[in-house]
Design an enzyme around this catalytic site. Structure first.
Site, PDB file in Angstrom:
ATOM      1  N   GLU A 287      10.467 -11.252   2.672  1.00 13.98           N
ATOM      2  CA  GLU A 287      11.921 -11.027   2.657  1.00 13.98           C
ATOM      3  C   GLU A 287      12.685 -12.333   2.819  1.00 13.98           C
ATOM      4  O   GLU A 287      13.828 -12.446   2.381  1.00 13.98           O
ATOM      5  CB  GLU A 287      12.333 -10.055   3.775  1.00 13.98           C
ATOM      6  CG  GLU A 287      12.201  -8.602   3.378  1.00 13.98           C
ATOM      7  CD  GLU A 287      12.884  -7.632   4.351  1.00 13.98           C
ATOM      8  OE1 GLU A 287      13.327  -8.051   5.431  1.00 13.98           O
ATOM      9  OE2 GLU A 287      12.952  -6.449   4.013  1.00 13.98           O
ATOM     10  N   HIS A 308     -15.875  -7.708   0.825  1.00  9.45           N
ATOM     11  CA  HIS A 308     -16.613  -6.740   0.004  1.00  9.45           C
ATOM     12  C   HIS A 308     -15.679  -5.951  -0.904  1.00  9.45           C
ATOM     13  O   HIS A 308     -16.066  -4.922  -1.451  1.00  9.45           O
ATOM     14  CB  HIS A 308     -17.414  -5.815   0.927  1.00  9.45           C
ATOM     15  CG  HIS A 308     -18.439  -6.565   1.718  1.00  9.45           C
ATOM     16  ND1 HIS A 308     -19.773  -6.604   1.392  1.00  9.45           N
ATOM     17  CD2 HIS A 308     -18.303  -7.367   2.810  1.00  9.45           C
ATOM     18  CE1 HIS A 308     -20.422  -7.373   2.260  1.00  9.45           C
ATOM     19  NE2 HIS A 308     -19.542  -7.855   3.123  1.00  9.45           N
ATOM     20  N   LYS A 422      17.827   1.426  -2.517  1.00  9.26           N
ATOM     21  CA  LYS A 422      18.630   2.351  -1.698  1.00  9.26           C
ATOM     22  C   LYS A 422      19.720   2.992  -2.549  1.00  9.26           C
ATOM     23  O   LYS A 422      19.950   4.197  -2.463  1.00  9.26           O
ATOM     24  CB  LYS A 422      19.277   1.606  -0.523  1.00  9.26           C
ATOM     25  CG  LYS A 422      18.295   1.155   0.536  1.00  9.26           C
ATOM     26  CD  LYS A 422      19.051   0.551   1.713  1.00  9.26           C
ATOM     27  CE  LYS A 422      18.105  -0.159   2.656  1.00  9.26           C
ATOM     28  NZ  LYS A 422      18.790  -1.017   3.620  1.00  9.26           N
TER      29      LYS A 422
END
Ligand code: PA5
Length: 445
Positions: A287, A308, A422
């Site tokens: 951010e 792995h 949003k």
């Protein structure tokens, strides 16, 4: 002091390049230190360790005591992003890996909600609440974020139905803005105890405010030691020098990004307890730096498990990454590998050795393999996983983030891009005021 080991970058970068980027990082350091850069109204986090009043810490510890007296054994910490990841990171790092199965009774168990919109998750949380004696800390700086607001509405209702309105109010603490936002209004109306997220501290830099400290204290950990560790880092990093680890880290990562096209930084840990350190770090750097078409993509692996799974890609895939290993010098526990007379697994050569010795050799072997595979690596070392070391590490990453983002040429303290989803979500949910946007977005579906 936090140590940076840059040996794993030496095969890739020249001394002249390191010097050049160290100078650039020192210029960026001055911007952060002088508090004259972009976003400078969000620098409150810099002095939190040294300036947190003891009375504030005592208030948080008093809530722990009060809830203990009420028999609370489960705390739901509701929040998202910076209002969640710091506490989760520290609690996971300090908790016994099998504490739940061992039914450790050190303090209340802290679980998290409001960091997703999964109906199943909330339903399962309610299943748990029914089995336990619960309280809730609701955390939202803005006081208007949808995910925690939805979770809080449901948990609040449950607490009121179960314990009655007055007792529920005593079991709810809100951490939010001093004056504004829906959560502040609700807290005043309902008489909740509140803590303030200072105006000048952004969410992802708020772990050392009550946002992080209260849930960590409620989980039974020593927040004074956490602050003391951070205080040490605040002091150590306040020295402008090429040897300052924040300057070194910022210089190296920007050098690798800009001159070598290493667009992905992988934070590597070698202990499952540190998985959420990486999640916290990803938010902090993602951010803070990912804007204006720039930024290093923060990724993470937890080894040896991920050797792995992601190990193949890191060894031989597209050469876009470098690694930053968080190395922990000492294990807090000891387990030796035994001798087996039959030795069918062929492991007797390890008899008498510590498991952590194998972990360290895996770490070293991986480092050399990845360098051979074209992946530069640096190492950030702490002594052990405890409150003081974690406090130091968290502050180090915050400070280095400020230096690094200024070196990159972005404002570390805003996050304008977070709004895009949003707006669309509100339009799709038909939020009042979004009528035009709702029509427009439906045409695109
Ligand atoms: O770093 C940030 O500012 C964000 O991640 C916020 O912490 C997150 O969006 C939650 O915001 P709030 O605490 O206002 O609910």
């Amino acid at each position: 002091m936090i140590k940076i080991d840059a040996k794993g970058c030496v095969p890739f970068v020249s001394d002249a390049q390191i010097q050049d980027y160290t100078q650039k990082a020192l210029v960026a350091y001055d911007i952060l230190a002088s508090e004259q850069g972009a976003g400078n109204d969000f620098l409150g986090w810099k002095h939190l360790p040294s300036e947190t009043p003891e009375a504030l810490v005592d208030d948080m510890l008093a809530i722990r005591e009060d809830w203990k007296q009420r028999g609370v054994d489960l705390v739901v910490a509701i929040g998202i992003g910076g209002s969640y990841l710091g506490a989760k990171c520290v609690i996971e790092a300090l908790s016994h890996s099998f504490g739940k199965q061992l039914k450790e009774k050190k303090a209340a168990e802290v679980v998290f909600a409001g960091n997703n919109l999964s109906e199943e998750y909330i339903a399962e949380l309610l299943d748990l609440l029914k089995e336990r004696n619960a309280a809730c800390v609701v955390i939202s700086k803005s006081g208007t974020t949808t995910e925690p607001a939805v979770a809080f509405r449901i948990v609040k209702q449950y607490l009121e139905d179960t314990y009655g309105k007055a007792e529920a109010a005593a079991r709810i603490v809100a951490i939010t803005d001093a004056k504004k936002g829906a959560l502040k209004t609700l807290s005043t109306q309902e008489g909740y105890r509140t803590f303030v997220v200072p105006d000048n501290v952004g969410g992802r830099f708020s772990v050392l405010t009550p946002v992080g400290l209260l849930p960590i204290a409620l989980a039974g950990f020593d927040i004074k030691a956490l602050l003391a560790g951070a205080c040490k880092a605040e002091k150590d990093l306040a020295v402008k020098a090429a040897e300052n680890p924040a300057v070194q880290y910022a210089a190296l990562r920007n050098l690798l990004y800009t001159e070598f096209g290493k667009k992905v930084e992988i934070l590597v840990t070698y202990n499952p307890k540190l998985q959420y350190l990486a999640e916290w770090w990803k938010q902090l750097y993602g951010e803070s730096e990912g804007k204006d078409g720039k930024g290093i993509f923060p990724a993470s692996v937890n080894n040896t498990a991920d050797l792995h799974s992601m190990g193949q890609f890191i060894q031989e895939g597209d050469r876009v990454m470098f690694e930053t290993v968080v190395s922990v010098e000492q294990s807090q526990r000891e387990v030796l590998i035994g001798t087996d007379p039959q030795n069918l697994d062929g492991l007797n050569f390890l008899a008498g050795k510590h498991v952590e010795h194998c972990n360290k050799m895996a770490q070293l072997g991986t480092r050399i393999a990845h360098i051979d595979g074209g992946v530069p690596q640096m190492q950030v070392s702490i002594e052990k996983i405890d409150e003081a070391n974690l406090g130091e590490l968290l502050y180090f990453f915050e400070f280095a983030c400020g230096v690094s983002a200024y070196l990159l040429g972005v404002n570390p303290f805003n996050q304008p891009g977070v709004e895009a989803y949003k707006k669309n979500m509100f339009a799709l949910l038909d939020k009042p005021g979004y009528e035009e946007a709702s029509k427009a977005i439906r045409e695109r579906l």
